[in-house]
Design an enzyme around this catalytic site. Sequence first.
Site, PDB file in Angstrom:
ATOM      1  N   LYS A 174      29.139  80.523  58.550  1.00 41.69           N
ATOM      2  CA  LYS A 174      30.080  79.566  57.957  1.00 41.69           C
ATOM      3  C   LYS A 174      29.394  78.220  57.742  1.00 41.69           C
ATOM      4  O   LYS A 174      28.887  77.606  58.682  1.00 41.69           O
ATOM      5  CB  LYS A 174      31.295  79.384  58.866  1.00 41.69           C
ATOM      6  CG  LYS A 174      32.315  78.408  58.305  1.00 41.69           C
ATOM      7  CD  LYS A 174      33.603  78.423  59.106  1.00 41.69           C
ATOM      8  CE  LYS A 174      33.628  77.467  60.274  1.00 41.69           C
ATOM      9  NZ  LYS A 174      33.625  76.056  59.888  1.00 41.69           N
TER      10      LYS A 174
ATOM     11  N   ASP B 122      33.240  76.906  53.826  1.00 41.07           N
ATOM     12  CA  ASP B 122      34.457  76.332  54.419  1.00 41.07           C
ATOM     13  C   ASP B 122      34.781  75.029  53.674  1.00 41.07           C
ATOM     14  O   ASP B 122      34.553  73.942  54.175  1.00 41.07           O
ATOM     15  CB  ASP B 122      34.171  76.087  55.912  1.00 41.07           C
ATOM     16  CG  ASP B 122      35.390  75.645  56.689  1.00 41.07           C
ATOM     17  OD1 ASP B 122      36.479  75.539  56.099  1.00 41.07           O
ATOM     18  OD2 ASP B 122      35.241  75.400  57.903  1.00 41.07           O
TER      19      ASP B 122
ATOM     20  N   LYS C 186      37.874  74.327  52.110  1.00 35.41           N
ATOM     21  CA  LYS C 186      39.302  73.953  52.209  1.00 35.41           C
ATOM     22  C   LYS C 186      39.786  73.254  50.936  1.00 35.41           C
ATOM     23  O   LYS C 186      40.178  72.082  50.953  1.00 35.41           O
ATOM     24  CB  LYS C 186      39.555  73.071  53.431  1.00 35.41           C
ATOM     25  CG  LYS C 186      39.215  73.743  54.749  1.00 35.41           C
ATOM     26  CD  LYS C 186      39.683  72.915  55.931  1.00 35.41           C
ATOM     27  CE  LYS C 186      39.289  73.510  57.258  1.00 35.41           C
ATOM     28  NZ  LYS C 186      37.860  73.381  57.577  1.00 35.41           N
TER      29      LYS C 186
ATOM     30  N   ASP D   9      43.957  71.032  45.514  1.00 35.70           N
ATOM     31  CA  ASP D   9      44.030  70.232  44.288  1.00 35.70           C
ATOM     32  C   ASP D   9      45.050  70.891  43.369  1.00 35.70           C
ATOM     33  O   ASP D   9      45.726  71.850  43.772  1.00 35.70           O
ATOM     34  CB  ASP D   9      42.629  70.162  43.639  1.00 35.70           C
ATOM     35  CG  ASP D   9      42.421  68.865  42.869  1.00 35.70           C
ATOM     36  OD1 ASP D   9      43.328  68.467  42.108  1.00 35.70           O
ATOM     37  OD2 ASP D   9      41.341  68.249  43.006  1.00 35.70           O
TER      38      ASP D   9
ATOM     39  N   THR E  59      44.718  71.855  63.061  1.00 32.14           N
ATOM     40  CA  THR E  59      45.109  71.665  64.474  1.00 32.14           C
ATOM     41  C   THR E  59      45.235  70.178  64.805  1.00 32.14           C
ATOM     42  O   THR E  59      45.847  69.823  65.807  1.00 32.14           O
ATOM     43  CB  THR E  59      44.093  72.319  65.419  1.00 32.14           C
ATOM     44  OG1 THR E  59      42.808  72.223  64.844  1.00 32.14           O
ATOM     45  CG2 THR E  59      44.439  73.764  65.672  1.00 32.14           C
TER      46      THR E  59
ATOM     47  N   ARG F 218      29.888  75.977  68.836  1.00 36.48           N
ATOM     48  CA  ARG F 218      29.041  75.338  69.847  1.00 36.48           C
ATOM     49  C   ARG F 218      28.714  76.201  71.047  1.00 36.48           C
ATOM     50  O   ARG F 218      27.658  76.005  71.659  1.00 36.48           O
ATOM     51  CB  ARG F 218      29.696  74.025  70.289  1.00 36.48           C
ATOM     52  CG  ARG F 218      29.558  72.956  69.221  1.00 36.48           C
ATOM     53  CD  ARG F 218      30.529  71.830  69.431  1.00 36.48           C
ATOM     54  NE  ARG F 218      31.892  72.242  69.143  1.00 36.48           N
ATOM     55  CZ  ARG F 218      32.949  71.439  69.224  1.00 36.48           C
ATOM     56  NH1 ARG F 218      32.779  70.192  69.585  1.00 36.48           N
ATOM     57  NH2 ARG F 218      34.145  71.883  68.927  1.00 36.48           N
TER      58      ARG F 218
HETATM   59  O1  C5P Z   1      33.320  76.852  68.457  1.00 33.88           O
HETATM   60  P1  C5P Z   1      33.445  75.455  67.925  1.00 33.88           P
HETATM   61  O2  C5P Z   1      34.536  74.656  68.564  1.00 33.88           O
HETATM   62  O3  C5P Z   1      32.152  74.701  67.878  1.00 33.88           O
HETATM   63  O4  C5P Z   1      33.893  75.728  66.407  1.00 33.88           O
HETATM   64  C1  C5P Z   1      34.269  74.716  65.608  1.00 33.88           C
HETATM   65  C2  C5P Z   1      34.410  75.264  64.210  1.00 33.88           C
HETATM   66  O5  C5P Z   1      35.703  75.841  64.023  1.00 33.88           O
HETATM   67  C3  C5P Z   1      34.253  74.161  63.204  1.00 33.88           C
HETATM   68  O6  C5P Z   1      33.459  74.653  62.132  1.00 33.88           O
HETATM   69  C4  C5P Z   1      35.639  73.852  62.782  1.00 33.88           C
HETATM   70  O7  C5P Z   1      35.707  73.459  61.424  1.00 33.88           O
HETATM   71  C5  C5P Z   1      36.349  75.199  62.955  1.00 33.88           C
HETATM   72  N1  C5P Z   1      37.785  75.021  63.147  1.00 33.88           N
HETATM   73  C6  C5P Z   1      38.357  74.500  64.285  1.00 33.88           C
HETATM   74  N2  C5P Z   1      39.724  74.395  64.417  1.00 33.88           N
HETATM   75  C7  C5P Z   1      40.501  74.774  63.425  1.00 33.88           C
HETATM   76  C8  C5P Z   1      39.962  75.292  62.259  1.00 33.88           C
HETATM   77  C9  C5P Z   1      38.588  75.417  62.140  1.00 33.88           C
HETATM   78  O8  C5P Z   1      37.641  74.116  65.185  1.00 33.88           O
HETATM   79  N3  C5P Z   1      41.803  74.700  63.581  1.00 33.88           N
END
Ligand code: C5P
Length: 243
Positions: free
Chosen positions: A38, A65, A67, A70, A129, A221
């Site tokens: 991603k 990604d 999003k 428009d 979120t 992460r």
């Molecule tokens: O696992 P980690 O927390 O590092 O993942 C973060 C990823 O998940 C980011 O790329 C973020 O854009 C995505 N993400 C998120 N919460 C959401 C939607 C997507 O953390 N509600």
Amino acid sequence: MNINEKIKEKIVLALDVEELEEAKNLVDSLYPYVGTFKVGLQLYTKYGNEVINYISGKNSNFFLDVKLHDIPNTVEKASENVVLRGANFFNVHATGGLKMMEAAVRGAKKASETLGKKAPVILAVTMLTSISQEVMDDEFEIKADVSEFAIRLAKLAKKAGMTGVVASSLEARRIKEACGADFKVLCPGIRPEWSAKDDQKRLATPKFAINEGADYLVIGRAVTKAESPLEAMKKIYDEIGEI
Ligand code: C5P
């Protein structure tokens, strides 16, 4: 190690890093274990084509990604371009409405026909979120419960012909109940037992998310910031076990 293909298909690795070299190193070491890489706005706005070409060169799926949000005409054209650029997955905001989501599906279909490849996975972001009930009440003044509203948007996304939605694994089951088992759910906020929580609040282990019906797990992460991303990924496979 024999790779469990069923797990691999579900793993979406979030390449949220600053530098191209870092992204390339992660792709090089992890591609046998990752179904889809991603690329989010952070990396895309800095190294767009370079990073896309690198992932495509590994024969891995690529999730842009972006999003999109428009007017329908713009989203239709942009969706076409995203797929022509090689994305197998991309996403749009469900709050763009039914017509906008239908336009995204149309644009993507046109591009996949042009390329002669299968239609991409198009996911709707229902509610970010970061949008809490307080934001709904005090800023938007929308009189609705935030999670009910997300379900309503998921149903709209299904009606528009989207493949599925992005949602917390804590909501995956309700979405499947409302929209059907074939409607895909991609879940971020995944943390293995042993991992740091970072800034995520509504977390679930990979195993829990799969049990709740998650079709795809966004893993960031827990792997990308691990001392050894490869070892961390292998531990996640072990933790999931057989599915
Ligand atoms: O696992 P980690 O927390 O590092 O993942 C973060 C990823 O998940 C980011 O790329 C973020 O854009 C995505 N993400 C998120 N919460 C959401 C939607 C997507 O953390 N509600």
